[in-house]
Design a protein around this motif. Sequence first.
Motif, PDB file in Angstrom:
ATOM      1  N   GLU A   1     -63.614   1.805  76.177  1.00  0.00           N
ATOM      2  CA  GLU A   1     -63.230   2.725  77.242  1.00  0.00           C
ATOM      3  C   GLU A   1     -64.448   3.473  77.789  1.00  0.00           C
ATOM      4  OE1 GLU A   1     -61.675   2.305  74.369  1.00  0.00           O
ATOM      5  OE2 GLU A   1     -59.638   1.741  74.927  1.00  0.00           O
ATOM      6  N   VAL A   2     -65.356   3.859  76.905  1.00  0.00           N
ATOM      7  CA  VAL A   2     -66.566   4.553  77.343  1.00  0.00           C
ATOM      8  C   VAL A   2     -67.417   3.610  78.193  1.00  0.00           C
ATOM      9  CG1 VAL A   2     -68.702   5.668  76.591  1.00  0.00           C
ATOM     10  CG2 VAL A   2     -66.546   6.185  75.435  1.00  0.00           C
ATOM     11  N   PHE A   3     -67.516   2.337  77.764  1.00  0.00           N
ATOM     12  CA  PHE A   3     -68.252   1.388  78.600  1.00  0.00           C
ATOM     13  C   PHE A   3     -67.609   1.284  79.985  1.00  0.00           C
ATOM     14  CE2 PHE A   3     -68.919  -2.507  80.774  1.00  0.00           C
ATOM     15  CZ  PHE A   3     -70.302  -2.522  80.847  1.00  0.00           C
ATOM     16  N   ASP A   4     -66.295   1.144  80.025  1.00  0.00           N
ATOM     17  CA  ASP A   4     -65.603   1.016  81.312  1.00  0.00           C
ATOM     18  C   ASP A   4     -65.894   2.207  82.226  1.00  0.00           C
ATOM     19  OD1 ASP A   4     -64.522  -1.405  80.488  1.00  0.00           O
ATOM     20  OD2 ASP A   4     -62.531  -0.574  80.072  1.00  0.00           O
ATOM     21  N   THR A   5     -65.885   3.406  81.663  1.00  0.00           N
ATOM     22  CA  THR A   5     -66.181   4.607  82.448  1.00  0.00           C
ATOM     23  C   THR A   5     -67.615   4.550  82.972  1.00  0.00           C
ATOM     24  OG1 THR A   5     -64.604   5.932  81.199  1.00  0.00           O
ATOM     25  CG2 THR A   5     -66.345   7.134  82.359  1.00  0.00           C
ATOM     26  N   SER A   6     -68.544   4.170  82.106  1.00  0.00           N
ATOM     27  CA  SER A   6     -69.953   4.104  82.520  1.00  0.00           C
ATOM     28  C   SER A   6     -70.164   3.037  83.593  1.00  0.00           C
ATOM     29  CB  SER A   6     -70.857   3.844  81.311  1.00  0.00           C
ATOM     30  OG  SER A   6     -70.815   2.494  80.881  1.00  0.00           O
ATOM     31  N   GLU A   7     -69.483   1.910  83.437  1.00  0.00           N
ATOM     32  CA  GLU A   7     -69.587   0.838  84.438  1.00  0.00           C
ATOM     33  C   GLU A   7     -69.077   1.332  85.789  1.00  0.00           C
ATOM     34  OE1 GLU A   7     -67.960  -3.684  85.413  1.00  0.00           O
ATOM     35  OE2 GLU A   7     -67.167  -2.619  83.675  1.00  0.00           O
ATOM     36  N   ALA A   8     -67.952   2.002  85.794  1.00  0.00           N
ATOM     37  CA  ALA A   8     -67.378   2.500  87.048  1.00  0.00           C
ATOM     38  C   ALA A   8     -68.318   3.503  87.716  1.00  0.00           C
ATOM     39  CB  ALA A   8     -66.012   3.134  86.788  1.00  0.00           C
TER      40      ALA A   8
ATOM     41  N   LEU B   1     -82.073  -3.034  86.509  1.00  0.00           N
ATOM     42  CA  LEU B   1     -80.750  -2.848  85.911  1.00  0.00           C
ATOM     43  C   LEU B   1     -79.960  -4.149  85.882  1.00  0.00           C
ATOM     44  CD1 LEU B   1     -79.719   0.473  87.675  1.00  0.00           C
ATOM     45  CD2 LEU B   1     -80.407   0.215  85.279  1.00  0.00           C
ATOM     46  N   PHE B   2     -80.005  -4.869  86.984  1.00  0.00           N
ATOM     47  CA  PHE B   2     -79.311  -6.157  87.095  1.00  0.00           C
ATOM     48  C   PHE B   2     -79.801  -7.114  86.021  1.00  0.00           C
ATOM     49  CE2 PHE B   2     -80.762 -10.247  89.078  1.00  0.00           C
ATOM     50  CZ  PHE B   2     -79.623 -10.990  88.784  1.00  0.00           C
ATOM     51  N   ALA B   3     -81.129  -7.240  85.900  1.00  0.00           N
ATOM     52  CA  ALA B   3     -81.698  -8.165  84.923  1.00  0.00           C
ATOM     53  C   ALA B   3     -81.310  -7.759  83.499  1.00  0.00           C
ATOM     54  CB  ALA B   3     -83.215  -8.222  85.073  1.00  0.00           C
TER      55      ALA B   3
ATOM     56  N   LEU C   1     -73.092  -6.537  85.648  1.00  0.00           N
ATOM     57  CA  LEU C   1     -72.509  -5.478  84.832  1.00  0.00           C
ATOM     58  C   LEU C   1     -71.057  -5.791  84.486  1.00  0.00           C
ATOM     59  CD1 LEU C   1     -73.307  -2.850  83.509  1.00  0.00           C
ATOM     60  CD2 LEU C   1     -72.627  -1.665  85.601  1.00  0.00           C
ATOM     61  N   HIS C   2     -70.335  -6.354  85.435  1.00  0.00           N
ATOM     62  CA  HIS C   2     -68.946  -6.756  85.170  1.00  0.00           C
ATOM     63  C   HIS C   2     -68.907  -7.845  84.090  1.00  0.00           C
ATOM     64  CE1 HIS C   2     -64.740  -7.663  85.817  1.00  0.00           C
ATOM     65  NE2 HIS C   2     -65.083  -8.934  85.869  1.00  0.00           N
ATOM     66  N   ASP C   3     -69.821  -8.812  84.181  1.00  0.00           N
ATOM     67  CA  ASP C   3     -69.865  -9.875  83.172  1.00  0.00           C
ATOM     68  C   ASP C   3     -70.167  -9.306  81.787  1.00  0.00           C
ATOM     69  OD1 ASP C   3     -69.315 -11.696  85.170  1.00  0.00           O
ATOM     70  OD2 ASP C   3     -71.329 -12.576  85.204  1.00  0.00           O
ATOM     71  N   PHE C   4     -71.075  -8.327  81.734  1.00  0.00           N
ATOM     72  CA  PHE C   4     -71.343  -7.684  80.449  1.00  0.00           C
ATOM     73  C   PHE C   4     -70.067  -7.003  79.945  1.00  0.00           C
ATOM     74  CE2 PHE C   4     -72.664  -4.292  77.614  1.00  0.00           C
ATOM     75  CZ  PHE C   4     -73.564  -4.942  76.792  1.00  0.00           C
ATOM     76  N   GLY C   5     -69.387  -6.306  80.835  1.00  0.00           N
ATOM     77  CA  GLY C   5     -68.151  -5.615  80.465  1.00  0.00           C
ATOM     78  C   GLY C   5     -67.081  -6.554  79.944  1.00  0.00           C
ATOM     79  N   THR C   6     -66.983  -7.729  80.528  1.00  0.00           N
ATOM     80  CA  THR C   6     -66.029  -8.729  80.040  1.00  0.00           C
ATOM     81  C   THR C   6     -66.318  -9.070  78.582  1.00  0.00           C
ATOM     82  OG1 THR C   6     -65.750  -9.644  82.254  1.00  0.00           O
ATOM     83  CG2 THR C   6     -65.169 -11.084  80.415  1.00  0.00           C
ATOM     84  N   ARG C   7     -67.585  -9.154  78.261  1.00  0.00           N
ATOM     85  CA  ARG C   7     -67.974  -9.449  76.881  1.00  0.00           C
ATOM     86  C   ARG C   7     -67.702  -8.250  75.961  1.00  0.00           C
ATOM     87  NH1 ARG C   7     -70.913 -12.706  80.373  1.00  0.00           N
ATOM     88  NH2 ARG C   7     -71.538 -14.728  79.534  1.00  0.00           N
TER      89      ARG C   7
END
Length: 187
Positions: free
Chosen positions: A79-86, A118-120, A12-18
């Motif tokens: 920002e919305v992605f970051d909130t959802s990731e957290a 979810l991971f996949a 999920l962090h790697d997706f967020g980086t993108r």
Amino acid sequence: MMDIREAHRRALHDFGTRVHAVRDEQWDQPTPCTDWDVRALVNHMVSENFWVPELLAGKTVDEVGDTFDRDLLGDEPVEVFDTSEAEATRAVAAEGVLDRTAHLSFGDVPAAEYLSELFADALIHSWDLSRAIGGNDRLDPELVEQCARWFSGVEEGYRGAGVIGPRAKIPPGADAQTKLLAAWGRA
């Protein structure tokens, strides 16, 4: 194999980086997921992330309803992605989470299986997003290996349910990432 909670967090962090690499003019770019542009793909992941705390808390799909079935990104998609990731990461890290059951649309599954899905999804969609925005599409080799081991046991079920397309052709000498992506129907 690494703990599924850690695999999920890393993917999920790697997706967020993108997501943070998406330029303003790229949100309507097509992705390898033919029905989704970049914005729709990121919205899918945001929606999925917001479902995580609900489902890991024991709610059913009917109880959550259509709360997340809309454009959740608004004017601040990163920002919305970051909130959802957290929120998703916090829910996955909760004490005793692996002892829980997730009530999914197709039935009840152990939380570890839900987290594997979810991971996949995060891992494969990281590649999709990278391809769409012209970024580095190399995936974490440890995560690729873990996903490939898990997916080998569920691939036919996914394909039979219509969740993924036909297996893509694997070129001679293909690496582990290429083989995994081919299993998911990506060329």
